[in-house]
Design a protein around this motif. Structure first.
Motif, short mmCIF file in Angstrom:
data_model
loop_
_atom_site.label_atom_id
_atom_site.label_comp_id
_atom_site.label_asym_id
_atom_site.label_seq_id
_atom_site.Cartn_x
_atom_site.Cartn_y
_atom_site.Cartn_z
N ASP A 568 0.83 -1.20 0.00
CA ASP A 568 0.00 0.00 0.00
C ASP A 568 0.86 1.26 0.00
O ASP A 568 0.57 2.23 -0.71
CB ASP A 568 -0.91 -0.01 1.24
CG ASP A 568 -1.74 1.26 1.32
OD1 ASP A 568 -2.59 1.47 0.44
OD2 ASP A 568 -1.54 2.03 2.27
N GLY A 572 0.91 3.89 -3.06
CA GLY A 572 0.55 5.28 -2.82
C GLY A 572 1.61 6.25 -3.32
O GLY A 572 1.31 7.26 -3.95
N ASN A 665 -1.90 3.14 7.38
CA ASN A 665 -2.72 3.96 6.48
C ASN A 665 -4.19 3.79 6.85
O ASN A 665 -4.78 2.74 6.64
CB ASN A 665 -2.49 3.54 5.02
CG ASN A 665 -3.21 4.45 4.04
OD1 ASN A 665 -4.05 5.26 4.42
ND2 ASN A 665 -2.88 4.29 2.76
N PHE A 666 -4.79 4.82 7.47
CA PHE A 666 -6.18 4.71 7.91
C PHE A 666 -7.12 4.44 6.74
O PHE A 666 -8.09 3.71 6.87
CB PHE A 666 -6.60 6.00 8.62
CG PHE A 666 -6.00 6.15 9.98
CD1 PHE A 666 -5.51 5.02 10.66
CD2 PHE A 666 -5.91 7.39 10.59
CE1 PHE A 666 -4.95 5.15 11.92
CE2 PHE A 666 -5.34 7.52 11.85
CZ PHE A 666 -4.86 6.38 12.53
N LYS A 667 -6.82 5.04 5.60
CA LYS A 667 -7.68 4.82 4.44
C LYS A 667 -7.64 3.36 4.02
O LYS A 667 -8.68 2.75 3.71
CB LYS A 667 -7.23 5.71 3.28
CG LYS A 667 -8.11 5.60 2.06
CD LYS A 667 -7.62 6.55 0.96
CE LYS A 667 -8.49 6.40 -0.28
NZ LYS A 667 -8.04 7.30 -1.38
N ASN A 668 -6.45 2.79 4.03
CA ASN A 668 -6.33 1.37 3.69
C ASN A 668 -7.03 0.52 4.75
O ASN A 668 -7.71 -0.47 4.42
CB ASN A 668 -4.85 1.00 3.60
CG ASN A 668 -4.64 -0.44 3.15
OD1 ASN A 668 -5.33 -0.91 2.26
ND2 ASN A 668 -3.70 -1.12 3.77
N THR A 670 -9.60 1.34 6.62
CA THR A 670 -11.04 1.47 6.40
C THR A 670 -11.50 0.58 5.25
O THR A 670 -12.54 -0.08 5.33
CB THR A 670 -11.38 2.93 6.10
OG1 THR A 670 -10.95 3.75 7.17
CG2 THR A 670 -12.88 3.11 5.89
N THR A 671 -10.72 0.57 4.19
CA THR A 671 -11.07 -0.27 3.04
C THR A 671 -11.10 -1.74 3.44
O THR A 671 -11.99 -2.51 3.02
CB THR A 671 -10.06 -0.04 1.90
OG1 THR A 671 -10.04 1.34 1.56
CG2 THR A 671 -10.42 -0.86 0.68
N GLN A 674 -14.22 -2.46 5.57
CA GLN A 674 -15.39 -2.53 4.71
C GLN A 674 -15.42 -3.83 3.93
O GLN A 674 -16.46 -4.48 3.79
CB GLN A 674 -15.41 -1.34 3.75
CG GLN A 674 -15.67 -0.01 4.43
CD GLN A 674 -15.62 1.14 3.44
OE1 GLN A 674 -15.24 0.96 2.29
NE2 GLN A 674 -15.99 2.32 3.91
N LYS A 719 -19.33 0.63 10.64
CA LYS A 719 -18.45 1.12 9.57
C LYS A 719 -17.69 2.34 10.06
O LYS A 719 -18.28 3.33 10.48
CB LYS A 719 -19.29 1.50 8.34
CG LYS A 719 -18.47 2.07 7.20
CD LYS A 719 -19.39 2.45 6.05
CE LYS A 719 -18.58 3.10 4.93
NZ LYS A 719 -19.45 3.51 3.81
N ASN A 721 -15.60 5.81 10.11
CA ASN A 721 -15.63 7.04 9.31
C ASN A 721 -14.38 7.87 9.60
O ASN A 721 -14.10 8.19 10.74
CB ASN A 721 -16.88 7.87 9.64
CG ASN A 721 -18.16 7.15 9.25
OD1 ASN A 721 -18.26 6.61 8.15
ND2 ASN A 721 -19.13 7.13 10.16
N PHE A 722 -13.67 8.18 8.51
CA PHE A 722 -12.44 8.99 8.65
C PHE A 722 -12.48 10.08 7.61
O PHE A 722 -12.90 9.86 6.50
CB PHE A 722 -11.18 8.13 8.47
CG PHE A 722 -11.01 7.10 9.55
CD1 PHE A 722 -10.50 7.45 10.77
CD2 PHE A 722 -11.39 5.79 9.33
CE1 PHE A 722 -10.34 6.50 11.76
CE2 PHE A 722 -11.23 4.84 10.31
CZ PHE A 722 -10.70 5.18 11.53
#
Length: 722
Positions: A568, A572, A665-668, A670-671, A674, A719, A721-722
């Motif tokens: 990741d 990125g 990586n918070f986005k990773n 979260t993905t 999910q 879920k 949320n960020f």
């Protein structure tokens, strides 16, 4: 005219005859007034002996056809009496006519007189016209004579004009005016008048040479004066040009100013070249020698001063991608210095090949030293070679314009001026590059050269094409060598010697990501096949390195977390600079997707592993048609249904916290959460379908299953949320 006169004469004769008849009639009337009038009846006289009886019938028939005769016959008139009556009427008419004629005799006589006078006038006019006709004939001959004389005179005039034109041109070409003599001898060469008279002198010298070839005797009269004027002009021109060349040698002189002054008098060299080649060669050689020393001195001094503002910390042979931090004296572990040059990170170094900076003003070393500003090598290289490019273009165009050369001769003169400077540049670059381990700097220098080469091609100046090629032949192998050293360093890296390992992205993979994105972003403008091949080898070695490090972790889950974090991070960094269609981005995206899916399975196993295993077993049995084997699974199914209903919320909460702790990586993260929740819902939906199969359909525990839509609503609450 003769016809008119003849007619008039005939008319006069007729008039004279008529006058004679009138006189006879008048005489006859006076002497025989009482006598019977005698008539000549001609053919009507029946008493004539010549009357032919044979023709009587013809006349009678003709007369009978007459209208009056027919009318007389119809009325019964006596022909004899009628004939005498007609005869009497004719006689009366004749007598009346004669009286009228006699009555108008005076007028007729006057008319005769007038006609006679007119005849005399006409005779005079006839004589006059005859004389005029004769005069016209004479004049026609004279006009023809004059015309012949005019043609002859015109031919003589044209011949004289042609001779005069050629003689005038010859005289103009050969005559040396006093103005020319005084101007050439006394006027300074910088005056416009001197330049004009020098053109005239050049034309006269060439004309005299041409006429002398034709053996024109007059050339000998002016040859001596022209030779003296030529010698004087050559001496003054030589002195002027040499003074301009010597002015280049003065310290701190902007040599472009005297160069521009020389271009205003480019005809001087043309005059020397045409009439005194030895002096022309002397001037040219002096210029070449002077400018060669000036350029060499300027660029040597500029290069030396420029290198003093380079970053003090530069890459060394141990600064390789695969070298661990502990093996060095803290090159990477030291606190980042202000404006410090980096090895594997592009940062804002790529702006050096941007449009604004590439052709921007060159660096001024003493200004940078006063401001304590430091630059990476590629910025120094850009400044140094942009100065070379600018001066080379100007010098090449000056040589072509002033010394009247093109093509090969122009390149020969340029090499005579800039050859020593270019050799000095190559020597300097060879010394620096041979000990340079900053591959990004070398690669930026390559692209600077490619762009400068394109700029010179656009300006149509081929002067230093060979120099650019020599630079590329020097820089490409060095870049490939340093890249191969980095590849080798990664191959030789032992994960067990890297010290403590955790699941966060490794510094070696970060170095690779920064370096690869830098090279890919730079290479996009001028793709090079060898570069892509070496990057492919580097990527393969990094992938192997990541797998080797991951193998050091004991659990598969930690291995997957390490792999996902590294993939990741690399993805990125690459996507920040490289295009999404690049080979590197596509490769790491596939690896990330595969490892993420595997991690989700590992993530769901602790809380929902029993249900997942049962679903897979039941689906396999249903596919093989062995559903009867599920009849003994009532206890297991009951436990799974009630266990899921009682623990799924806590399990999901623990899953989310575990993921957020594991991934930087918070986005990773979260993905992944999910994806895990989506996968959980899919497994539970499949569990519903398995519970609806015949062997399990009648179980009472089915009523305790959670409604799938209710589960989806509840899962959404977890879920992040960020």
């Amino acid at each position: 005219m003769a016809t008119v006169v003849g007619r008039e004469q005939e008319r006069r004769r007729q008039q004279q005859q008529l006058d004679m008849e009138e006189e006879e009639v008048a005489a006859g009337g006076a002497g025989h007034g009482e006598e019977t009038l005698q008539l000549n009846l001609g053919d009507l006289d029946l008493t004539s002996e010549e009357f032919i009886l044979d023709e009587v019938d013809i006349h009678i028939q003709a007369n009978l056809e007459d209208a009056l005769v027919q009318e007389a016959l119809k009325t019964g008139v006596d022909l004899r009496h009628y004939s005498k009556q007609v005869e009497l009427e004719l006689q009366q008419i004749e007598n009346a006519s004669i009286k009228d004629y006699i009555k108008e005799s005076k007028n007729i006589a006057s008319l005769h007189t007038q006609i006679t006078a007119c005849d005399a006038v006409l005779e005079r006019m006839e004589a006059m016209l005859s004389s005029f006709q004769s005069d016209l004939s004479s004049i026609s001959c004279e006009i023809q004579t004059l015309q012949e004389q005019s043609v002859a005179m015109n031919i003589r005039l044209r011949n004289r004009q042609a001779v005069r034109g050629r003689l005038s041109q010859l005289v103009d070409e050969l005559v040396v005016p006093n103005v020319m003599i005084s101007t050439i001898l006394e006027t300074p060469v910088t005056e416009q008048g001197f330049l004009e008279q020098l053109h005239e002198l050049n034309n006269k010298i060439n004309a005299v040479k041409e006429q002398a070839f034709r053996e024109t005797m007059a050339c000998a009269d002016v040859a001596d004066i022209l030779e003296k004027l030529k010698a004087k002009a050559v001496a003054k021109i030589r002195e002027f040009i040499l003074q301009k060349i010597y002015s280049f040698r003065k310290p701190m002189t902007n040599y472009q100013i005297p160069q521009n002054a020389l271009l205003k008098y480019r005809f001087f060299y043309q005059f020397l070249l045409g009439h005194e080649r030895s002096v022309a060669k002397e001037v040219r050689d002096e210029y070449l020698e002077t400018m060669s020393k000036i350029y060499l001195s300027y660029f040597k001094s500029y290069t030396t001063r420029l290198m003093k503002v380079q970053y003090e910390e530069v890459a060394e042979k141990d600064d390789l991608m695969g070298v661990e931090d502990t093996a060095k004296k803290g090159f990477f572990s030291k606190p980042s210095l202000r404006n410090r040059n980096t090895i594997f990170t592009l940062g804002n170094r790529g702006s050096v090949i941007g449009g604004a900076e590439l052709e921007g003003p060159i660096l001024v070393p003493h200004t940078a030293q006063k401001s304590d500003v430091r630059y990476p090598f590629e910025s120094l290289f850009r400044s140094q070679h942009y100065a070379l490019l600018d001066n080379s273009c100007r010098e090449y165009l000056f040589l072509c314009d002033f010394f009247l050369v093109t093509g090969g001769p122009a390149l020969d003169l340029f090499n005579a001026v800039m050859g020593r400077t270019l050799a000095m540049f190559l020597k300097h670059m060879d010394a620096y590059v041979s000990d340079c381990y900053d591959s990004i700097a070398v690669f930026l220098c390559i692209h600077i050269v490619l762009r400068f080469k394109a700029i010179m091609a656009k300006r149509n100046v081929p002067a230093i094409d060979k120099y650019w090629d020599s630079l590329l032949e020097m820089l490409w192998p060095r870049f490939e060598h340093v890249l191969e050293l980095n590849i080798q360093s990664i191959q030789n890296t032992d994960p067990q010697k890297l010290g403590f390992l955790d699941t966060r992205p490794h510094y070696i993979t970060r170095r690779y990501a920064e370096f690869s994105s830098a090279i890919v972003s730079i290479n996009q403008t001028f793709p090079h096949g060898r570069t892509l091949t070496l990057l492919g080898q580097l990527q393969a070695e990094v992938e192997n390195f990541v797998l080797r490090v991951a193998a050091e972790f004991s659990s598969r889950k930690e291995q997957l977390v390490f792999l996902i974090n590294n993939y990741d991070m690399m993805l990125g960094v690459l996507m920040e600079r490289a295009v999404e269609e690049s080979k590197e981005v596509e490769g790491f995206q596939q690896l990330l997707n595969a490892r993420t899916q595997e991690f989700i399975e590992e993530l769901l196993a602790p809380g929902f592993g029993g249900m997942i295993a049962f679903v897979k077993e039941a689906e396999a049995l249903a596919e093989r048609g062995q559903l009867e084997r599920l009849r003994g699974e009532e206890a297991r199914v009951t436990q799974l249904v009630r266990g899921f209903a009682g623990t799924w919320k806590a399990a999901v909460e623990a899953l989310s916290q575990d993921v957020m702790r594991s991934f930087t990586n918070f986005k990773n993260g979260t993905t992944i959460i999910q994806g895990a929740l989506t996968q959980l819902i899919q497994y539970y939906h499949r569990f519903h379908k398995v519970m609806a199969l015949a062997p399990l359909k009648a179980l009472p525990v089915r009523s305790e299953l959670i409604n799938i839509h209710h589960l989806m609503v509840e899962v959404k609450k977890h879920k992040p949320n960020f």
